[in-house]
Structure formats: structure tokens, C-alpha cells
Design a protein around this motif. Structure first.
Motif, PDB file in Angstrom:
ATOM      1  N   MET A 376      41.333  38.537  41.964  1.00 52.56           N
ATOM      2  CA  MET A 376      41.600  37.765  40.759  1.00 52.56           C
ATOM      3  C   MET A 376      42.201  36.427  41.146  1.00 52.56           C
ATOM      4  SD  MET A 376      43.050  40.691  38.099  1.00 52.56           S
ATOM      5  CE  MET A 376      42.647  39.685  36.668  1.00 52.56           C
ATOM      6  N   VAL A 378      44.735  35.051  39.945  1.00 51.88           N
ATOM      7  CA  VAL A 378      46.160  35.014  39.621  1.00 51.88           C
ATOM      8  C   VAL A 378      46.919  35.711  40.747  1.00 51.88           C
ATOM      9  CG1 VAL A 378      45.813  34.935  37.125  1.00 51.88           C
ATOM     10  CG2 VAL A 378      45.949  37.147  38.282  1.00 51.88           C
ATOM     11  N   ASP A 418      48.099  38.555  35.561  1.00 51.84           N
ATOM     12  CA  ASP A 418      47.288  38.081  34.443  1.00 51.84           C
ATOM     13  C   ASP A 418      47.903  38.566  33.127  1.00 51.84           C
ATOM     14  OD1 ASP A 418      46.695  40.720  35.153  1.00 51.84           O
ATOM     15  OD2 ASP A 418      44.741  40.654  34.194  1.00 51.84           O
ATOM     16  N   GLU A 419      47.392  38.074  32.022  1.00 50.42           N
ATOM     17  CA  GLU A 419      47.967  38.412  30.713  1.00 50.42           C
ATOM     18  C   GLU A 419      47.873  39.901  30.388  1.00 50.42           C
ATOM     19  OE1 GLU A 419      47.532  37.087  26.002  1.00 50.42           O
ATOM     20  OE2 GLU A 419      46.508  35.970  27.580  1.00 50.42           O
TER      21      GLU A 419
END
Length: 497
Positions: A376, A378, A418-419
Motif C-alpha cells: 500500500m 501508506v 490507511d483510513e
């Protein structure tokens, strides 16, 4: 106003009970059955056990290397290739299976390189016979789109299915894919018969494959919601009518002269919370109206693992004589930037070979961590090594809804920033991705699996304590429902007469 509210509460409970008590009895009884007999499925252990042994060294005609087979089939590049398998799952003949992102699995004859597209009756029968073994007679029953044992949406890519019945032994029925020719579901005799009183009844599959098919989920959702109203109004009425401070003139705390009504009253007070919990968690299992649904994590798998390399697919690993006597499958896949061949027997992977170095594939923690950073865009917020199961990563029995999946140990749990707060599980021995969980999926674990099947490890690991608790609570709910059935029948009989 208060009297009107009470009256409507009584009436709501009475008439919802008349309409739904039989359904609740069915749900509790079928839930007990499902503790021991699950909906039919083909587990990895079953698949490997029934695969014919793979003996490349003695194969006649000789087998092509994976690279030569793919070139003969017209495969010119390996982009988006997830893995390549060699086994004898199709008609008992050695076959390469090419798995690519977003495309159907491609079957390639391992001797000629011919692309295998058609699955006719002869291929399907040979696959079923190879799976069942020569000692078992296999009877062809034609093709079908769907039946009581094949409602799973995961089988949609394989329809129509070829069905075969087995005359004797523990296996009763096999289903062969109409698109690949592999056996994709087996049904034991126990599953074949108990499924009607277990999963088929519990999931209301009587509304599948007919005019109600498109509304199956909505039917379950609304029946669950209405059943929760039934239980809630029953609990309220039960509390209203129970004398906590002083008994009625009869000396009893419950006002009902009938023993049946008293039992229904007392059991309702004792098990109302359990009933409500199971109805709510069952509803959550359906992810109703978009609840608890979340998009899959945008994992960049190719960035982590790379791609298979042509240079390392020109040989058939370990093809020397007798080295494959108990082997079931070879799998080639990219892992942590290397091309790796996994040798697999009936118990699972027994060797992982780095095709570039020729040595065993044994990645270090630093290698796995470095590669996982590419999953990812992030940063990684936490990194843990798990040597034992926990509340989010654990095994269940193969027959259960979440069981039958490979859950190796040790693993690495990688948390990203991440969120959705994605967690990724990685096999510490090979670097293979085992799955991911985001915050919504972790919430679903509590609202569904924890509340519905009580898979809390301190309890689950102490069987038969878990069995005793689940059966006792289920029998309590069944008793409420069964007394409700009798009460409803008597009420209706009075109204009719």
C-alpha cells in the motif's frame, strides 16, 4: 395512552408469535445440527486427499516444462499471472492451470500444451472417477445449474455443473465444473441427508432456485427484524406480568394457570437476551441493506511479489524418478520478488524452492517486511509476529462456515495507516498473503461470528464446554419456540372453531 400501548404490545407479540414461532423453532433446531454438519463444500484437505498422485518422471507421454506448455498454448507474457499449478484434477490427466487476475482459469494439457476449453460428459465422468477412486462406482446424473447442495455464489463461475452419485462409501455425490472439468464440490452421505435439517433449513434455501430467488436475502432480513420485534415484545410482556415483589394469590410469580403458558413465560424471561442476540447476529451475517460492507483493500500484490520469470520455468523441478511418489500438486508463483515452486502432498506444502538459487525458499523477517511495504502507498503503523491464534486470526472446524481454510502459523500481522485501518496477514514461512481485514470487517467479526457462534477462543478451545454451552442455550430458545408453537396452534384452533 398507556393502556393502548400495553394492549398493542400484547397483540403484537401474540400474532407475531402465531406467525413466526415455527420459523424460530426451525432456526434453533437447525443451528444445533450445523454445529456438527455444515453446508457441503470442498476443503483444501479434501481436494488434495482425492487428487491422483503426480508422477512426472514416469508419465507417458512425457510432460512439458511449465514454460514450454505455456508457449505451446500461445501464452507469450506472464503479466498478471497469480500462479501456475500442475496436478491431475481434470480427467485424471496431468494438467497445468494458469491463474490470471481478472480472467478465467486456463487449463493446458501438460503433455501437449493444448488449451483445454471443452468439458464434455466423458471429461466430467473421468474427473469424478479419478476423485472417487477406482473402487467406487460413479453414476452420471446429467447437468444442472443449481440444487440444494450448490447454492453458493462461489460456484457461479463453474455453472452448469455435472452431477455424479456414488453408490457406496462415505462420499455420496460429486459436482464437476462445467468450465474447468475439476471436481468443485463433494457431498458426504452425512451432509446429503442432514443438510436438509441443517444449513438448508437455517439459511431458508427453500426460497432459492424458484420465484423467490431474487428476494431470498430480503426475506431473511425482514424475517429476522420481525422476529426481533417478537422477542422484544415478549420480553416486555413477560416483565410486565412477572411479580417480582409479591406473588399472585395463587402463590406463583407468573399469572398463567396453564403449565404450558407458565413455562413459556419463564423460559422467555430466561432466554430472551440469547434469542435477541442470535437473531441480531444472524441478521448481521447477511450484511443487510449494505451494512458492514466495505470494498476490498487496494493491495498492490504485484508490487510486493513481482512476477513469474520465464527463465525459471523451463524445467520441471524434482522430476528425477521416485521423487514425486506422494506428491499431489506443484505450484509456481512469485513470492517476495522470487519465482518459487511449492511441492504439495495430501497434508499441504512440503517444500518451497527458489528457482533462481535452487535453494529452499526461507525468507527472513526483514525480506518480508521490506516487500510488505509495497502493498500500500501508506506507511506501516504496526508489525507483529503471531505464533498462536488470537481473536481475529484463528481456525474453525472444516465443516463450519468459516472453517476449512488454511491458517498456518507463525504469521506476520501488518497494520497500515490507511483510513479503513487495514490489517494484512502474511505467512512467515513463505511470505504468501493470507488475507486482509479492515475496521469494518473486524467489526463484523464481533457482530456476527462472535455473537452467533461464540467463537471466543478461551471457550472454543475448551470443548466440549463450548458444545455444552451452545446446546443448552439453543435448547432454551427451542423450548420457547416449541411452547409457542403449541400455544399458537391452540389459539388458532379456538378462533377457527
Amino acid at each position: 395512552m398507556k393502556r393502548t400501548f400495553k394492549r398493542w404490545t400484547y397483540l403484537t407479540h401474540r400474532w407475531l408469535g402465531i406467525g413466526l414461532c415455527l420459523l424460530l423453532a426451525l432456526w434453533f433446531f437447525s443451528g444445533i445440527v450445523m454445529m456438527y454438519v455444515g453446508y457441503p463444500k470442498l476443503t483444501e484437505e479434501e481436494r488434495l486427499t482425492h487428487l491422483p498422485d503426480l508422477n512426472p518422471a514416469t508419465s507417458v507421454p512425457a510432460l512439458l516444462s511449465p514454460g514450454a506448455a505455456m508457449q505451446a498454448a500461445g501464452i507469450e507474457q506472464l503479466q498478471e499471472v497469480r500462479s501456475l499449478r500442475l496436478n491431475r484434477a481434470r480427467a485424471g490427466a496431468p494438467t497445468y492451470w494458469l491463474e490470471r487476475n481478472g480472467q478465467p482459469v486456463l487449463a493446458i494439457d501438460a503433455s501437449s500444451g493444448e488449451t483445454l476449453l471443452q468439458v464434455d460428459a466423458a471429461v466430467a465422468l473421468a474427473s469424478a472417477q479419478a476423485y472417487a477412486g477406482d473402487a467406487n462406482a460413479v453414476l452420471a446424473k446429467g447437468t444442472l445449474l443449481e440444487d440444494a447442495n450448490t447454492h453458493s455464489r462461489g460456484l457461479d463461475a463453474h455453472r452448469p455443473l455435472w452431477r455424479f452419485d456414488i453408490e457406496q462409501g462415505p462420499l455420496a455425490r460429486l459436482y464437476v465444473s462445467g468450465t474447468t472439468g475439476e471436481v468443485i464440490r463433494d457431498v458426504s452421505r452425512t451432509e446429503l441427508y442432514w443438510n436438509w435439517l441443517g444449513a438448508w433449513a437455517h439459511w431458508l434455501y427453500m426460497f432459492r432456485g424458484n420465484a423467490f430467488n431474487a428476494h431470498h436475502s430480503d426475506i431473511i432480513n425482514w424475517l429476522s427484524v420481525i422476529s426481533m420485534v417478537l422477542v422484544l415484545t415478549g420480553a416486555v410482556v413477560g416483565i410486565w406480568r412477572w411479580r417480582f415483589r409479591e406473588p399472585y394469590k395463587s402463590g406463583a410469580r407468573s399469572p398463567y394457570p396453564s403449565a404450558l403458558m407458565r413455562w413459556h413465560h419463564v423460559l422467555g424471561l430466561l432466554f430472551a437476551i440469547v434469542c435477541m442476540t442470535w437473531l441480531f447476529s444472524g441478521l448481521m451475517s447477511m450484511r443487510p441493506w449494505g451494512m458492514l460492507r466495505s470494498p476490498p483493500a487496494p493491495l498492490q500484490v504485484t508490487a510486493m511479489h513481482g512476477q513469474l520469470q520465464w527463465d525459471f520455468l523451463q524445467d520441471l523441478p524434482g522430476s528425477e524418478a521416485n521423487s514425486f511418489s506422494a506428491l499431489k500438486e506443484i505450484r509456481w508463483l512469485p513470492l517476495l520478488g522470487e519465482s518459487v515452486a511449492l511441492q504439495i502432498n495430501a497434508q499441504g506444502p512440503i517444500a518451497a524452492r527458489n528457482l533462481r538459487t535452487g535453494k529452499s525458499h526461507e525468507p527472513s523477517q526483514a525480506q518480508v517486511m521490506q516487500a510488505a511495504r509495497n502493498l500500500m502507498s501508506v506507511p506501516i503503523t504496526q508489525w507483529d509476529r503471531l505464533s498462536a491464534y488470537d481473536l481475529y486470526y484463528y481456525e474453525r472446524a472444516p465443516h463450519t462456515m468459516t472453517g476449512g481454510r488454511d491458517k498456518p502459523l507463525p504469521i506476520y500481522r501488518v497494520a497500515f495507516g490507511d483510513e479503513p485501518k487495514t490489517w494484512v496477514h502474511v505467512d512467515a514461512n513463505t511470505g504468501q498473503l493470507l488475507g486482509s481485514l479492515n475496521s469494518t470487517e473486524r467489526l463484523s467479526r464481533w457482530l456476527f461470528t462472535m455473537l452467533h457462534s461464540w467463537d471466543w477462543l478461551p471457550l472454543l478451545n475448551r470443548r466440549p464446554l463450548w458444545d455444552g454451552v451452545m446446546i443448552a442455550l439453543s435448547l432454551g430458545g427451542l423450548a420457547i419456540s416449541a411452547t409457542g408453537v403449541v400455544i399458537a396452534w391452540r389459539r388458532l384452533r379456538q378462533k377457527i372453531s
